[in-house]
Design a protein around this motif. Structure first.
Motif, short mmCIF file in Angstrom:
data_model
loop_
_atom_site.label_atom_id
_atom_site.label_comp_id
_atom_site.label_asym_id
_atom_site.label_seq_id
_atom_site.Cartn_x
_atom_site.Cartn_y
_atom_site.Cartn_z
N PRO A 457 0.80 -1.23 0.00
CA PRO A 457 0.00 0.00 0.00
C PRO A 457 0.83 1.28 0.00
CG PRO A 457 -0.98 -1.62 1.46
CD PRO A 457 0.32 -2.19 1.01
N GLY A 458 1.96 1.26 0.70
CA GLY A 458 2.82 2.44 0.68
C GLY A 458 3.41 2.69 -0.70
N ALA A 459 3.81 1.61 -1.38
CA ALA A 459 4.35 1.76 -2.73
C ALA A 459 3.29 2.24 -3.70
CB ALA A 459 4.93 0.42 -3.20
N VAL A 460 2.05 1.80 -3.48
CA VAL A 460 0.96 2.26 -4.35
C VAL A 460 0.76 3.76 -4.18
CG1 VAL A 460 -1.52 2.09 -4.80
CG2 VAL A 460 -0.19 0.01 -4.38
N ARG A 461 0.78 4.22 -2.95
CA ARG A 461 0.62 5.67 -2.74
C ARG A 461 1.79 6.45 -3.32
NH1 ARG A 461 -2.52 6.91 2.98
NH2 ARG A 461 -4.55 7.04 1.90
N ASP A 462 2.98 5.88 -3.27
CA ASP A 462 4.13 6.53 -3.92
C ASP A 462 3.90 6.64 -5.42
OD1 ASP A 462 5.45 6.81 -1.51
OD2 ASP A 462 6.72 5.03 -1.79
N MET A 463 3.34 5.60 -6.03
CA MET A 463 3.06 5.64 -7.46
C MET A 463 1.98 6.66 -7.79
SD MET A 463 3.33 1.69 -8.85
CE MET A 463 2.64 0.86 -7.41
N VAL A 464 0.99 6.76 -6.91
CA VAL A 464 -0.05 7.78 -7.13
C VAL A 464 0.56 9.17 -7.10
CG1 VAL A 464 -2.13 8.84 -6.15
CG2 VAL A 464 -1.94 6.34 -6.27
N ALA A 465 1.45 9.41 -6.13
CA ALA A 465 2.12 10.71 -6.06
C ALA A 465 2.96 10.96 -7.31
CB ALA A 465 2.99 10.78 -4.81
N ASP A 466 3.64 9.93 -7.78
CA ASP A 466 4.42 10.03 -9.02
C ASP A 466 3.50 10.34 -10.19
OD1 ASP A 466 6.76 9.70 -10.75
OD2 ASP A 466 5.84 7.81 -11.35
N GLY A 467 2.36 9.67 -10.23
CA GLY A 467 1.39 9.89 -11.30
C GLY A 467 0.88 11.31 -11.32
N ARG A 468 0.63 11.87 -10.14
CA ARG A 468 0.13 13.25 -10.09
C ARG A 468 1.20 14.23 -10.56
NH1 ARG A 468 -4.82 12.62 -8.28
NH2 ARG A 468 -5.32 11.26 -6.50
N ARG A 469 2.46 13.95 -10.28
CA ARG A 469 3.54 14.80 -10.80
C ARG A 469 3.59 14.74 -12.33
NH1 ARG A 469 6.25 12.77 -6.15
NH2 ARG A 469 7.16 11.06 -7.38
N LEU A 470 3.46 13.54 -12.86
CA LEU A 470 3.46 13.39 -14.31
C LEU A 470 2.26 14.08 -14.93
CD1 LEU A 470 4.49 9.63 -14.44
CD2 LEU A 470 5.90 11.56 -15.17
N GLN A 471 1.12 13.96 -14.26
CA GLN A 471 -0.10 14.62 -14.76
C GLN A 471 0.08 16.13 -14.81
OE1 GLN A 471 -2.02 12.41 -16.37
NE2 GLN A 471 -3.88 13.04 -15.33
N ALA A 472 0.70 16.69 -13.79
CA ALA A 472 0.91 18.14 -13.75
C ALA A 472 1.77 18.59 -14.92
CB ALA A 472 1.56 18.54 -12.43
N ARG A 473 2.77 17.78 -15.26
CA ARG A 473 3.64 18.12 -16.38
C ARG A 473 2.87 18.08 -17.69
NH1 ARG A 473 8.20 13.98 -16.71
NH2 ARG A 473 8.46 14.70 -14.56
N HIS A 474 2.07 17.03 -17.90
CA HIS A 474 1.30 16.92 -19.14
C HIS A 474 0.20 17.98 -19.21
CE1 HIS A 474 3.29 13.38 -20.61
NE2 HIS A 474 3.03 12.71 -19.50
N ARG A 475 -0.41 18.27 -18.07
CA ARG A 475 -1.45 19.29 -18.09
C ARG A 475 -0.86 20.66 -18.40
NH1 ARG A 475 -4.38 17.26 -14.75
NH2 ARG A 475 -6.17 16.73 -16.06
N SER A 476 0.34 20.93 -17.92
CA SER A 476 1.01 22.17 -18.24
C SER A 476 1.27 22.26 -19.74
CB SER A 476 2.31 22.28 -17.45
OG SER A 476 3.03 23.44 -17.80
N TRP A 477 1.73 21.15 -20.32
CA TRP A 477 1.96 21.12 -21.77
C TRP A 477 0.66 21.38 -22.51
CZ3 TRP A 477 -0.15 18.50 -25.81
CH2 TRP A 477 0.53 18.54 -27.03
#
Length: 504
Positions: A457-477
């Motif tokens: 579960p901790g690793a899953v939450r880390d991936m979610v946080a990583d996903g949100r960072r990636l989303q922010a980059r794509h949304r900015s683009w």
């Protein structure tokens, strides 16, 4: 043979047309071009503004042409008169303009331009605008996937390989397994957009033109990132961006289709892990009890059709340096890929939002059918010091014996492990009872996982946080790209308005 209205081909070909060619070739071509009328009009406006700025047209000529183009832009769907005898959409627009401003002025709009670079310019705008829509829709799908992964980061469920129970996982980990392919799709979409968003205007027929065109000015007015440098490469004959877009979109649609495929199976009574919403389902005309996952089946159907997009375009463009007509006259998936792609992405997102997740059933299934057998084998290696292959044999024999005796994993004892070890490797292992129970417990298994990207579960939450960072980059683009296109359109509109004011 019948007489036809005068067209651009009348000088060379005599102004006649064969009725069969009209029905099966010319009409088909015109119908497809008409689907891109808004893109054609943008191209015509930018080209006309540039011609005036370069002194090729005077202000009066440019103003009259642009005023007529604005009138066409204000027409409703299907209101522009189309006569296939006149030729392509270029000639349809010119004919409309001639009735209002005369042929001497209307005919000047095409100066320094070929149908090759004009048609390709419209294709590129149509494709880049569609790709940007798909980017935005996919971002919203990914947002929902991330929200579900976060909400269910510790929701136990069985993992599957070969559609059989594999190892326990979490529903959150499952959703992140789909997020990352969508992330790669975003990378591909952005790249395809950048390569489609190039200006072909100024390439003319293939060699360029003697008119003093400012290619970069039209590129700027149309929001392009750059020009297609080589004048022959700029035409429709050698383009390759439709192939790239077809590949990118078909990968996206099939990735979404794989997620839909799981929901299709999971929503069956036999699995019972998901229930699709009533409003996204259908029933039978004869069996009143039926609840068919209509939206999911639509996604699956479209993902099957998408498999053929790339092969269609590659087949039609195999003689790419000589003619565009094979693609023009063949079914052109480049004009038909965007709407199905949007449908698949939007329907999947709505299905994720509205479905009910049977987390109780998932959790129960995670602890049955020997899904934690690998964990027991790993613990045999740690605590008994035997090689993993030997541990694999021991646990395999244990499962075989227990299944034969009807004993579930929750009732396995250390004595049973020792008996299996005696049979498999010729000695007992003396594992503590609590270690055997813990090894076969799904919750203990996922919480013991330590690798990055695991179902812990901790690793899953880390991936979610990583996903949100990636989303922010794509949304900015996405936002910056959309802003640039809006700014370019505003600049084009302002230039058009300034010329129109000169003739009003």
């Amino acid at each position: 043979m019948v007489d036809a209205k005068a067209s651009y081909s009348a000088g060379r070909l005599g102004g006649t047309v064969n009725e069969l060619n009209l029905e099966y070739s010319l009409s088909t071509r015109l119908e497809k071009e008409a689907l891109q009328l808004p893109s054609y009009l943008q191209v015509d406006m930018a080209h006309t503004v540039m011609l005036a700025e370069q002194g090729v047209l005077d202000g009066m000529q440019a103003g009259l042409i642009l005023k007529s183009l604005r009138e066409i832009e204000g027409l409703g769907p299907g209101e522009l008169p189309l006569d296939p005898r006149l030729g392509s959409l270029l000639l349809q627009v010119e004919a409309f303009m001639e009735e209002r401003i005369g042929d001497d002025t209307a005919g000047r709009m095409h100066t320094g331009r070929s149908r090759n670079d004009q048609h390709e310019a419209a294709n590129r705008i149509h494709m880049r605008d569609g790709l940007l829509e798909v980017v935005e829709a996919t971002l919203r799908l990914q947002d929902e996937v991330l929200d579900l992964a976060d909400r269910h980061h510790d929701t136990l469920m069985p993992g599957y390989t070969h559609l059989q129970h594999a190892q326990p996982t979490t529903l959150g980990h499952y959703f992140m397994r789909h997020f990352y392919p969508f992330e790669r799709n975003q990378q591909r979409l952005e790249g395809a957009f950048d390569r489609a968003n190039l200006s072909s205007l100024g390439g003319a027929a293939c060699s360029g033109t003697t008119w003093p065109l400012d290619r970069r000015r039209t590129a700027h007015l149309l929001g392009h990132g750059d020009i297609v440098m080589n004048s022959a490469d700029a035409g429709v004959f050698t383009r390759d961006h439709p192939q790239e877009s077809a590949a990118v979109l078909s990968i996206l649609v099939n990735d979404v289709g794989r997620l839909a495929g799981d929901f299709y199976v999971w929503s069956t009574w036999e699995f019972g892990l998901v229930e699709v919403a009533d409003e996204l389902a259908d029933t039978s005309s004869i069996m009143p009890q039926k609840k068919n996952p209509d939206a999911i089946e639509r996604i699956r159907g479209l993902s099957g059709v998408a498999v053929g997009w790339l092969s269609q375009i590659l087949g039609a463009q195999r003689s790419a340096t000589s003619s565009d007509l094979e693609l023009v006259f063949a079914p052109d998936p480049a004009l038909e890929m965007i709407d199905p792609s949007l449908a698949v992405v939007e329907l999947m997102r709505e299905s994720l939002i509205t479905s009910s997740y049977r987390t109780d059933v998932m959790s129960e299934r995670a602890n049955v059918n020997w899904a934690t057998a690998t964990n027991l084998a790993d613990n045999l290696v740690r605590h008994a010091g035997i090689p993993f292959r030997s541990a694999h044999h021991v646990v395999g024999r244990l499962v075989r014996n227990a299944v034969a005796q009807g004993i579930p994993p929750s009732e396995v004892t250390a004595a049973m492990v020792d008996a299996a070890a005696e049979e498999a490797i010729g000695r007992s292992l003396d594992l503590p009872e609590d270690l055997v129970r813990e090894s076969l417990d799904a919750r203990a298994f996922i919480e013991a996982l330590v690798t990055e990207g695991s179902a812990n579960p901790g690793a899953v939450r880390d991936m979610v946080a990583d996903g949100r960072r990636l989303q922010a980059r794509h949304r900015s683009w996405y936002r910056e790209t959309a802003r640039r296109l809006e700014a370019a359109r505003a600049e084009l509109d302002a230039a058009v308005d300034s010329y129109i004011r000169e003739v009003e």
